[in-house]
Design an enzyme around this catalytic site. Structure first.
Site, PDB file in Angstrom:
ATOM      1  CE  LYS A 221      -2.655 -37.771  -6.318  1.00 54.59           C
ATOM      2  NZ  LYS A 221      -3.788 -37.058  -6.960  1.00 54.59           N
TER       3      LYS A 221
ATOM      4  CD  GLN B  19      10.889 -21.782 -11.400  1.00 56.14           C
ATOM      5  OE1 GLN B  19      11.284 -20.696 -11.789  1.00 56.14           O
ATOM      6  NE2 GLN B  19      10.405 -22.687 -12.225  1.00 56.14           N
ATOM      7  N   GLY B  20      10.150 -18.998  -6.876  1.00 56.88           N
ATOM      8  CA  GLY B  20      10.371 -17.615  -6.468  1.00 56.88           C
ATOM      9  C   GLY B  20      10.892 -17.470  -5.060  1.00 56.88           C
TER      10      GLY B  20
ATOM     11  CD  GLU C  73       8.685 -13.426  -6.124  1.00 57.28           C
ATOM     12  OE1 GLU C  73       7.480 -13.655  -5.891  1.00 57.28           O
ATOM     13  OE2 GLU C  73       9.546 -14.319  -6.168  1.00 57.28           O
TER      14      GLU C  73
ATOM     15  CG  ASP D 161      -6.661 -36.035  -5.014  1.00 57.99           C
ATOM     16  OD1 ASP D 161      -7.308 -35.916  -6.077  1.00 57.99           O
ATOM     17  OD2 ASP D 161      -5.536 -36.560  -4.973  1.00 57.99           O
TER      18      ASP D 161
ATOM     19  CG  HIS E  32       3.106 -17.836 -12.947  1.00 55.10           C
ATOM     20  ND1 HIS E  32       3.986 -17.301 -13.850  1.00 55.10           N
ATOM     21  CD2 HIS E  32       3.653 -17.631 -11.725  1.00 55.10           C
ATOM     22  CE1 HIS E  32       5.019 -16.797 -13.202  1.00 55.10           C
ATOM     23  NE2 HIS E  32       4.837 -16.983 -11.908  1.00 55.10           N
TER      24      HIS E  32
ATOM     25  NE  ARG F  26       2.588 -14.879  -9.234  1.00 53.12           N
ATOM     26  CZ  ARG F  26       2.904 -15.918  -8.466  1.00 53.12           C
ATOM     27  NH1 ARG F  26       1.963 -16.728  -8.037  1.00 53.12           N
ATOM     28  NH2 ARG F  26       4.161 -16.141  -8.128  1.00 53.12           N
TER      29      ARG F  26
ATOM     30  CG  HIS G 149       1.109 -20.695 -10.442  1.00 51.81           C
ATOM     31  ND1 HIS G 149       2.064 -21.691 -10.513  1.00 51.81           N
ATOM     32  CD2 HIS G 149       1.527 -19.843  -9.467  1.00 51.81           C
ATOM     33  CE1 HIS G 149       3.020 -21.445  -9.628  1.00 51.81           C
ATOM     34  NE2 HIS G 149       2.704 -20.348  -8.970  1.00 51.81           N
TER      35      HIS G 149
ATOM     36  CD  GLU H 138      -2.587 -24.502  -4.893  1.00 50.50           C
ATOM     37  OE1 GLU H 138      -3.127 -24.159  -5.951  1.00 50.50           O
ATOM     38  OE2 GLU H 138      -1.426 -24.983  -4.837  1.00 50.50           O
TER      39      GLU H 138
ATOM     40  NE  ARG I 209      -0.111 -17.919  -4.691  1.00 49.97           N
ATOM     41  CZ  ARG I 209       1.167 -18.000  -5.078  1.00 49.97           C
ATOM     42  NH1 ARG I 209       2.139 -17.696  -4.240  1.00 49.97           N
ATOM     43  NH2 ARG I 209       1.463 -18.372  -6.305  1.00 49.97           N
TER      44      ARG I 209
ATOM     45  CB  SER J  18       1.690 -20.120  -1.783  1.00 51.56           C
ATOM     46  OG  SER J  18       2.862 -20.065  -2.546  1.00 51.56           O
ATOM     47  CG  LEU J  19       6.714 -21.963  -0.617  1.00 51.22           C
ATOM     48  CD1 LEU J  19       8.143 -21.716  -1.087  1.00 51.22           C
ATOM     49  CD2 LEU J  19       6.517 -23.449  -0.330  1.00 51.22           C
TER      50      LEU J  19
END
Length: 557
Positions: free
Chosen positions: A42, A54-55, A120, A215, A236, A282, A347, A371, A382, A387-388
């Site tokens: 997009k 970041q994490g 974490e 979307d 978050h 979280r 988040h 996601e 989560r 996620s990554l």
């Protein structure tokens, strides 16, 4: 990579990937090299949420860790709604995923010869690999470079997928409609992979970039795909909160390294809400901040607490969090001398398009990853840095994709020219676009209540019905397959993009609200103040199958 002209886009690809975050890029690379792949983005590559991560990325590769422990931590965070088979698949394939990223050139931090790992929240072991505090960027840059080397992948940027193109029997996908360079085109393909990220822009306070308007989930719903667990949205706990500044995410890893959450008196209040304090899951930490501000602040909606990095060794801060240091400096905050003002922000969306271990949705030929998907690994909440990992592990499955041939018809030579006269309607659309995120934040945010959800749902339905009568909306809804349309200006193209995103956000709001109204309990990312307990009777998924208001609707739970 130079931007393509519309004449450079073929009328068909073997596979179309919509979205260019970690999931979309990795999927494009994993697809068999003999297939012609169209990668639709997009905006420019580098604008999705993955680039902001970041994490890090979680994987049980240290000798002191095991996939079983990673599985247990993930299941605990998911509060009864994870699919154990999917989680097992995720954690067992994590080491191979990391090895492949290293092979591709991702530069994770090291401690001597070993990969460095941090702790974490809700992880029982330090298992989060990182590249300073810009892990997502490091992965995206590597994947982007690899995509640009692949002759079978054609990137089409500044392009908006408007709808999924189904066969006349509505039993499988056969492509998409695309808004690109002031034209609307229909592109055929044997498979479509949705990797458009989350929908954080549905809330006024979010760490997500502006392109995160959900979307893929909206397109899949309108096409009739089954969606799952849409009420579960992760907030978050620590986003930068300062007037004029974006809600920049302050990584969970900062608390993992020893930072403290304090209020304006310097009190570490998080332990009042959970024995793990700042390192609780979280959703717990976000609610702790929410409730503490409602107890102590005159205006809790605009108040904040603080994240104090001073307990961490300064050299460690410089090594691990250079990007956070720089961003805070831009907004006049010296992290070595003062705490960072923070508050929760939307988040990550645990819900999405329901799919199996092969990323296949309920519609033949339609896949979802990242996601956008609901794979079952996140449940109601989560686990940080999964996620990554999910993006890479599940996208890798697409190397085994088997596509059905499609009937490729000649591209239509007819070009319909449209004289747009929509400016007067855009004011209504812009007004709704501005009001919607505030409505959702106030009524379907961190703490929800049935009456507020119902009121918000009524307002969203009123807005959807109002927009359905507008000429520009009718134009989008009634597009005919294979009818190529030439718009009369770039302004018209931008107007259609705004309308498409607004309709998607309205549909997402409707889906989130309906799901949240239905679930009369609190679990993970869904907290109801009128039903504050987690109930065994509600250890079930919310399944949604229906159509938008514009074309008739059906709702199944």
């Amino acid at each position: 990579m130079p931007r393509l002209t519309s004449l450079d886009i073929p009328p068909h690809f073997d596979i179309i990937v919509v979205g260019s975050g970690a999931a979309g890029l990795y999927a494009a690379l994993c697809l068999p090299a003999h297939l012609r792949v169209g990668l639709i983005t997009k905006d420019a590559i580098h604008t999705g949420s993955s680039n902001w991560a970041q994490g890090g990325i979680a994987a049980a590769i240290d000798p002191s860790d095991t996939p079983t422990l990673h599985l247990e931590d993930t299941l605990n965070a998911g509060v009864g709604l994870c699919d154990p088979e999917a989680v097992k698949f995720l954690v067992e394939n994590a080491p191979a995923a990391i090895a492949h990223l290293l092979e591709m050139g991702v530069a994770f931090d090291r401690k001597g010869e070993k990969l460095a790992m941090t702790l974490e929240a809700a992880h029982s072991r330090p298992r989060v690999l990182h590249s300073a505090d810009t892990t997502g960027r490091a992965i995206i840059e590597t994947l982007t470079a690899k995509v640009r080397e692949r002759p079978n992948i054609q990137v089409v940027s500044q392009a908006v997928a408007l709808s999924l193109w189904l066969t006349p029997q509505k039993d499988r996908v056969q492509g998409i409609s695309l808004l690109y360079q002031s034209q609307i085109r229909w592109l055929k393909s044997s498979a479509v992979i949705l990797a458009t990220g989350g929908g954080g822009q549905v809330f006024t306070q979010t760490t997500n970039p502006k392109v995160s308007t959900g979307d893929g989930v909206a397109l899949a719903w309108r096409a009739g795909a089954v969606l799952r667990d849409l009420e579960f949205f992760q907030f978050h706990p620590t986003a930068l909160t300062k007037p004029g500044a974006p809600h920049f995410l302050i990584s969970e890893a900062v608390r993992g390294e020893g930072a403290h959450l304090i209020d304006d008196r310097g009190y570490r209040f998080a332990f009042e809400y959970h024995p793990a304090g700042e390192l609780a899951p979280r959703d717990v930490v976000s609610r702790a901040i929410f409730h503490h501000l409602h107890k102590t602040a005159a205006d809790p909606t605009h108040a904040h607490v603080y994240l104090d990095l001073r307990p961490i060794d300064p050299d460690r801060i410089r090594y691990r969090f250079p990007n956070i240091i720089n961003v805070c400096q831009q907004w006049g905050i010296d992290v070595f001398q003062e705490p960072i003002p923070v508050a929760p922000a939307a988040h990550y969306w645990m819900g999405g398009v329901a799919c199996d271990l092969m990323s296949q949705t309920s519609i033949r030929g339609l896949y979802a990853i990242g996601e956008t998907a609901s794979t079952g690994v996140h449940g109601a909440n989560r686990l940080a840095s999964n996620s990554l990992l999910e993006c890479v592990v599940f996208a890798a499955q697409l190397s085994r994709i088997e596509i059905e041939p499609i009937l490729v018809e000649p591209d239509s030579d007819s070009l319909m020219r449209v004289n747009s006269d929509w400016q007067g309607e855009m004011e209504k659309i812009a007004s709704i676009r501005q009001m919607l995120p505030s409505l959702m934040w106030e009524n379907a945010g961190i703490s929800r209540q049935g009456e507020w959800l119902e009121l918000a749902l009524k307002q969203v339905n009123d807005w959807r019905e109002m927009l359905a009568s507008l000429k520009i909306v009718e134009f989008l809804v009634n597009l005919s397959p294979q009818q190529r349309i030439q718009l009369d200006s770039t302004d018209a193209e931008e107007q259609l993009r705004i309308v498409a995103e607004t309709l998607n956000l309205l549909d997402l709001s409707y889906l989130i609200l309906r799901s949240a109204v239905w679930r009369n309990e609190s679990r993970g990312g869904h907290y109801r103040s009128d039903y504050p307990q987690t109930s065994e009777n509600w250890e079930v998924h919310t399944l949604v199958h229906g159509y938008s208001l514009n074309t008739g609707k059906r709702w199944t739970i």
